[in-house]
Motif scaffolding. Structure first.
Motif, PDB file in Angstrom:
ATOM      1  N   ASN A 146      48.046  36.515  45.606  1.00 11.64           N
ATOM      2  CA  ASN A 146      47.035  36.298  44.566  1.00 11.64           C
ATOM      3  C   ASN A 146      45.641  36.663  45.060  1.00 11.64           C
ATOM      4  O   ASN A 146      44.829  37.226  44.324  1.00 11.64           O
ATOM      5  CB  ASN A 146      47.051  34.834  44.121  1.00 11.64           C
ATOM      6  CG  ASN A 146      48.264  34.470  43.299  1.00 11.64           C
ATOM      7  OD1 ASN A 146      49.017  35.324  42.861  1.00 11.64           O
ATOM      8  ND2 ASN A 146      48.470  33.177  43.107  1.00 11.64           N
ATOM      9  N   VAL A 147      45.358  36.329  46.327  1.00  7.03           N
ATOM     10  CA  VAL A 147      44.049  36.638  46.902  1.00  7.03           C
ATOM     11  C   VAL A 147      43.808  38.141  46.935  1.00  7.03           C
ATOM     12  O   VAL A 147      42.756  38.638  46.493  1.00  7.03           O
ATOM     13  CB  VAL A 147      43.927  36.049  48.321  1.00  7.03           C
ATOM     14  CG1 VAL A 147      42.683  36.608  49.039  1.00  7.03           C
ATOM     15  CG2 VAL A 147      43.861  34.534  48.269  1.00  7.03           C
ATOM     16  N   TYR A 148      44.769  38.891  47.442  1.00  8.79           N
ATOM     17  CA  TYR A 148      44.596  40.340  47.553  1.00  8.79           C
ATOM     18  C   TYR A 148      44.397  40.977  46.178  1.00  8.79           C
ATOM     19  O   TYR A 148      43.572  41.885  46.022  1.00  8.79           O
ATOM     20  CB  TYR A 148      45.806  40.965  48.249  1.00  8.79           C
ATOM     21  CG  TYR A 148      46.027  40.467  49.662  1.00  8.79           C
ATOM     22  CD1 TYR A 148      44.966  40.266  50.533  1.00  8.79           C
ATOM     23  CD2 TYR A 148      47.317  40.178  50.129  1.00  8.79           C
ATOM     24  CE1 TYR A 148      45.165  39.800  51.823  1.00  8.79           C
ATOM     25  CE2 TYR A 148      47.526  39.713  51.415  1.00  8.79           C
ATOM     26  CZ  TYR A 148      46.446  39.521  52.260  1.00  8.79           C
ATOM     27  OH  TYR A 148      46.643  39.057  53.533  1.00  8.79           O
ATOM     28  N   ARG A 149      45.120  40.495  45.198  1.00  9.94           N
ATOM     29  CA  ARG A 149      44.991  41.047  43.848  1.00  9.94           C
ATOM     30  C   ARG A 149      43.669  40.674  43.195  1.00  9.94           C
ATOM     31  O   ARG A 149      43.095  41.459  42.436  1.00  9.94           O
ATOM     32  CB  ARG A 149      46.189  40.610  42.995  1.00  9.94           C
ATOM     33  CG  ARG A 149      47.441  41.415  43.326  1.00  9.94           C
ATOM     34  CD  ARG A 149      48.746  40.727  42.993  1.00  9.94           C
ATOM     35  NE  ARG A 149      49.873  41.587  43.329  1.00  9.94           N
ATOM     36  CZ  ARG A 149      50.325  41.773  44.573  1.00  9.94           C
ATOM     37  NH1 ARG A 149      49.737  41.162  45.586  1.00  9.94           N
ATOM     38  NH2 ARG A 149      51.353  42.574  44.794  1.00  9.94           N
ATOM     39  N   ALA A 183      41.226  43.081  44.496  1.00 10.97           N
ATOM     40  CA  ALA A 183      41.464  44.417  43.936  1.00 10.97           C
ATOM     41  C   ALA A 183      40.896  44.557  42.531  1.00 10.97           C
ATOM     42  O   ALA A 183      40.377  45.625  42.171  1.00 10.97           O
ATOM     43  CB  ALA A 183      42.957  44.727  43.940  1.00 10.97           C
ATOM     44  N   ILE A 184      40.970  43.499  41.726  1.00 12.34           N
ATOM     45  CA  ILE A 184      40.472  43.577  40.343  1.00 12.34           C
ATOM     46  C   ILE A 184      39.030  43.093  40.234  1.00 12.34           C
ATOM     47  O   ILE A 184      38.510  42.903  39.140  1.00 12.34           O
ATOM     48  CB  ILE A 184      41.377  42.793  39.373  1.00 12.34           C
ATOM     49  CG1 ILE A 184      41.340  41.292  39.679  1.00 12.34           C
ATOM     50  CG2 ILE A 184      42.796  43.334  39.392  1.00 12.34           C
ATOM     51  CD1 ILE A 184      42.073  40.439  38.660  1.00 12.34           C
ATOM     52  N   LEU A 220      48.405  48.722  46.514  1.00 12.23           N
ATOM     53  CA  LEU A 220      47.421  47.643  46.617  1.00 12.23           C
ATOM     54  C   LEU A 220      46.618  47.775  47.902  1.00 12.23           C
ATOM     55  O   LEU A 220      45.383  47.668  47.897  1.00 12.23           O
ATOM     56  CB  LEU A 220      48.118  46.277  46.557  1.00 12.23           C
ATOM     57  CG  LEU A 220      47.213  45.059  46.746  1.00 12.23           C
ATOM     58  CD1 LEU A 220      46.155  44.987  45.650  1.00 12.23           C
ATOM     59  CD2 LEU A 220      48.049  43.770  46.764  1.00 12.23           C
ATOM     60  N   ARG A 221      47.296  48.012  49.020  1.00  8.72           N
ATOM     61  CA  ARG A 221      46.599  48.125  50.302  1.00  8.72           C
ATOM     62  C   ARG A 221      45.579  49.261  50.303  1.00  8.72           C
ATOM     63  O   ARG A 221      44.553  49.192  50.974  1.00  8.72           O
ATOM     64  CB  ARG A 221      47.609  48.322  51.432  1.00  8.72           C
ATOM     65  CG  ARG A 221      48.399  47.063  51.767  1.00  8.72           C
ATOM     66  CD  ARG A 221      49.288  47.238  52.975  1.00  8.72           C
ATOM     67  NE  ARG A 221      50.513  47.945  52.660  1.00  8.72           N
ATOM     68  CZ  ARG A 221      50.874  49.115  53.155  1.00  8.72           C
ATOM     69  NH1 ARG A 221      50.082  49.738  54.030  1.00  8.72           N
ATOM     70  NH2 ARG A 221      52.017  49.677  52.819  1.00  8.72           N
ATOM     71  N   SER A 222      45.842  50.313  49.515  1.00 14.75           N
ATOM     72  CA  SER A 222      44.961  51.481  49.512  1.00 14.75           C
ATOM     73  C   SER A 222      43.598  51.200  48.890  1.00 14.75           C
ATOM     74  O   SER A 222      42.641  51.946  49.130  1.00 14.75           O
ATOM     75  CB  SER A 222      45.637  52.644  48.772  1.00 14.75           C
ATOM     76  OG  SER A 222      45.744  52.364  47.380  1.00 14.75           O
ATOM     77  N   VAL A 223      43.492  50.127  48.095  1.00 16.13           N
ATOM     78  CA  VAL A 223      42.205  49.811  47.472  1.00 16.13           C
ATOM     79  C   VAL A 223      41.478  48.685  48.202  1.00 16.13           C
ATOM     80  O   VAL A 223      40.429  48.224  47.752  1.00 16.13           O
ATOM     81  CB  VAL A 223      42.361  49.461  45.972  1.00 16.13           C
ATOM     82  CG1 VAL A 223      42.990  50.613  45.214  1.00 16.13           C
ATOM     83  CG2 VAL A 223      43.155  48.187  45.788  1.00 16.13           C
ATOM     84  N   LEU A 224      42.037  48.234  49.326  1.00 12.32           N
ATOM     85  CA  LEU A 224      41.425  47.152  50.093  1.00 12.32           C
ATOM     86  C   LEU A 224      40.966  47.648  51.463  1.00 12.32           C
ATOM     87  O   LEU A 224      41.530  48.583  52.016  1.00 12.32           O
ATOM     88  CB  LEU A 224      42.416  45.994  50.269  1.00 12.32           C
ATOM     89  CG  LEU A 224      42.946  45.342  48.990  1.00 12.32           C
ATOM     90  CD1 LEU A 224      43.981  44.275  49.339  1.00 12.32           C
ATOM     91  CD2 LEU A 224      41.808  44.756  48.172  1.00 12.32           C
TER      92      LEU A 224
END
Length: 246
Positions: free
Chosen positions: A134-137, A140-141, A161-165
């Protein structure tokens, strides 16, 4: 310990526990709590015969639980992530911004990071979202400016997901999560289980099972050596007994 959604944790642990059970002569009944606070309450009651704990939890319940094994391949490090396109390049830029964490009492993903921010006198607005995923998302948003996690859970997220963090900060390393046993269990049983873990660690065919539960190289653990030094960090002052994540 609920770092990830319950269904995913269950699917990762069930096949490994089956293998350990066969080797150690133990019938496991996997239980995945819905949140970290629920997990903590059950730990304090001694509800679980065995549990996968974070290092702070092991320190918290050391009178009731003893560590059996931990991963010996890598130390556990907390990370603070931002969006890859964020203009944030140093911690000071997070002053008065919203930062997501899985729970107040998550060890590397929350306690260590918050301790460092407090030491630097950087004020922030914590947002507790129950799981690392949930934290990573949320980062991302752009729901929050940054989010706390650990190197292991980020590596298991989808590549998209990892590519945008981007990792902004990494904490020092500490011994990883122990697989622990209630202290009133028969020593013969816990000894068999330790040997089952170590035997699986030497079996190349078991590597995918061990990797799935963040224990690629199980080694025998010791409370005094591995987790007692954490007392010097005085993390208790950052623990939130009311825990707004539920």
């Amino acid at each position: 310990m609920p770092q990830l959604p319950p269904a995913e944790l269950y699917s990762r642990w069930r096949p490994l526990l089956q293998q350990l059970g066969v080797r150690a002569g133990i019938c496991f009944d996997p239980v995945v709590p819905t949140t970290i606070p629920v997990f903590e309450k059950q730990l304090e009651k001694g509800s679980y015969a065995y549990a996968f704990l974070n290092p702070y939890h092991q320190l918290m319940v050391q009178q009731r639980y003893q560590p059996l094994v931990r991963d010996g391949k890598a130390l556990l490090k907390g990370i603070l992530v931002v969006r890859d396109d964020s203009d944030i390049i140093e911690l000071a830029q997070l002053a008065n911004r919203a930062i997501a964490f899985p729970s107040p009492n998550a060890f590397a993903a929350s306690l260590l990071i918050r301790a460092h921010l407090h030491a630097l006198r950087i004020p922030f607005k914590p947002d507790y979202l129950k799981t690392h995923s949930n934290v990573y998302r949320a980062v991302a948003i752009q729901q929050v400016a940054a989010g706390g996690g650990v190197n292991n859970t980020l590596a298991r997220e989808p590549r998209e997901l990892r590519s945008v963090l981007r990792v902004l900060y990494t904490t020092p390393g500490y011994p990883a999560h122990p697989f622990s046993a209630r202290r009133d269990l028969p020593p013969a049983e816990t000894d068999r289980l330790i040997q089952a873990w170590l035997t699986l660690g030497r079996d190349p065919t078991a590597a995918p099972l061990l990797h799935a539960v963040q224990m690629p190289k199980p080694v025998e653990s010791n409370q005094l050596r591995d987790y007692q030094p954490l007392e010097a960090l005085q993390l208790q002052r950052l623990v939130d007994a009311t825990d707004p994540s539920g």
